[in-house]
Enzyme design. Structure first.
Site, short mmCIF file in Angstrom:
data_model
loop_
_atom_site.label_atom_id
_atom_site.label_comp_id
_atom_site.label_asym_id
_atom_site.label_seq_id
_atom_site.Cartn_x
_atom_site.Cartn_y
_atom_site.Cartn_z
N GLY A 161 20.51 18.87 30.38
CA GLY A 161 21.36 18.01 31.21
C GLY A 161 20.57 17.59 32.43
O GLY A 161 19.34 17.44 32.36
N THR A 241 18.56 30.19 35.96
CA THR A 241 19.24 29.67 37.15
C THR A 241 20.59 29.09 36.75
O THR A 241 21.20 28.36 37.53
CB THR A 241 18.41 28.54 37.83
N ARG A 243 23.81 30.68 34.71
CA ARG A 243 24.85 31.64 35.10
C ARG A 243 24.49 32.98 34.47
O ARG A 243 23.95 33.03 33.36
CB ARG A 243 26.24 31.21 34.59
N GLU A 272 28.12 39.10 40.80
CA GLU A 272 27.47 38.68 42.05
C GLU A 272 28.34 39.04 43.24
O GLU A 272 29.56 38.82 43.16
CB GLU A 272 27.21 37.17 42.03
N HIS A 291 21.25 33.89 44.12
CA HIS A 291 21.95 32.65 43.77
C HIS A 291 21.74 31.56 44.84
O HIS A 291 22.68 31.11 45.50
CB HIS A 291 23.45 32.92 43.57
#
Ligand code: NAP
Ligand code: GLV
Length: 327
Positions: A161, A241, A243, A272, A291
């Site tokens: 994407g 990077t 999820r 997290e 993150h």
């Protein structure tokens, strides 16, 4: 709900960069959760949403049916993120609530971070830095902290994407061969960027680096687990990077300890914040980040503004620019 000045009430779950605050305050009656390093407790959130028309949230809040049920006047949920797996889209849809997010504006910044992880893992930057501070640098030595070349190596992208394509551009600039697997083939991008499609298993077998760029969905849950690590080269490096839920962390731990793969670079985790005593964090061949994919001042400011702008659009009865759901 509208206050005396005719402005609709909105709740913002964190202190956000100034462009977002200013735009929201101009158009709405705002209340903020003001503690920057602590998420709003669920009990507080449930109370705060009781009279709001807009909920402006972060990816760290779980916006589930209980939150939506506690917000009888809610018209729009705007998240300051591109990912929206923290929001119960079906529950919002059932109530006719719109959802907006912030795609595009964070693409290049996040790809920069993914590439930084690729470089840090391949050239052992964090390990080498730690070696200096621990006094392990005694002499220049041919194989001391030797990593692996990026130039000439192959990168396998899972998900082509916006961010996957931006990662491909960086990799081509570094002289890498780029493969991708995504739900759909894009022959135009293949020709334009000089990249090749591979079926999933082949991509895992032939790539020196594997970088994940898919959203968290039922389909991508633990997409990378023991079977997939067993297909990878023993010199392979995994970069995530996307999820945390896309990778089975126990299987990753086992693969890193046994040498089934060489290293991993993670910006995202199943839970997290990850606990500081999580076993993964003790491994020398793991680079972990909190993150921060989109965390540049410029990009976070743009995200804050975009989410604010779209919230105001929906509250004014106009279509948002970046809908997840346009009710
Ligand atoms: P995007 O443009 O929607 O790209 C996602 C790609 O994954 C699409 O090409 C999609 O294919 C593909 N895909 C979806 N499900 C798949 C599956 N089951 N198998 C294979 N491919 C699949 O999203 P983006 O803007 O690049 O962002 C990607 C993700 O990165 C976000 O959802 C978010 O979770 C994460 N992210 C993380 C950070 C960070 O701070 N670390 C920052 C930004 C984004 P289709 O076109 O067929 O849907
Ligand atoms: C970050 O992870 C995002 O989804 O924007």
């Amino acid at each position: 709900m509208t206050n005396n000045a005719g402005k609709k009430n909105v709740y913002i779950t964190r202190l956000i960069p100034a462009p977002g605050v200013e735009y929201l305050q101009e158009h709405c009656q705002c209340r903020f959760w003001e503690q920057d390093n602590e998420p709003v407790p669920q009990a507080v959130l449930l109370k705060e949403v009781a009279d709001v028309s807009g909920l402006y949230c972060m990816l760290s809040e779980r916006i589930d049916a209980s939150v939506i049920d506690a917000a009888p006047h809610l018209e729009v949920i705007s998240t300051m993120s591109v990912g929206f797996d923290h929001i119960d889209v079906d529950a919002a849809s059932a109530r006719g609530i719109s959802i907006t997010h912030t795609p595009g504006v964070l693409t290049e910044t996040t790809a920069d971070l993914a590439f930084a992880l690729l470089m840090a893992t391949s050239r052992r930057l964090i390990e080498a830095n730690r070696a200096i501070s621990k006094g392990h640098w005694k002499a220049w030595s041919p194989l001391f902290m030797a990593g692996r070349d990026i130039y000439g190596a192959s990168l396998g992208l899972i998900g082509l994407g916006r961010i996957g394509k931006a990662m491909a551009r960086r990799a081509r600039g570094f002289g890498m061969r780029v493969y991708y697997y995504s739900r759909q083939r894009d022959e135009e991008v293949e020709a334009k960027q000089g990249i090749s499609y591979l079926p999933f298993d082949e991509l895992l077998q032939y790539s020196d680096f594997i970088s994940l760029h898919v959203p968290a969905t039922g389909e991508t849950f633990q997409l990378i687990s023991t079977r997939e690590f067993n297909l990878m080269k023993p010199t392979a490096v995994l970069i995530n990077t996307a999820r945390g839920s896309v990778v089975n962390e126990e299987a990753l731990f086992a693969a890193l300890v046994s040498g089934q793969i060489r290293a991993a670079g993670l910006d995202v985790f199943a839970e997290e914040p990850i606990s500081p005593d999580h076993p993964l964090l003790e491994l020398p061949n793991l680079v972990a980040l909190p993150h921060i994919g989109s965390a540049s001042v410029e990009t976070r400011s743009k995200m804050a503004y975009l989410a604010a702008e779209d919230m105001v659009e929906v509250l004014a009865g106009r279509p948002p620019r970046f809908p997840v759901l346009n009710a």
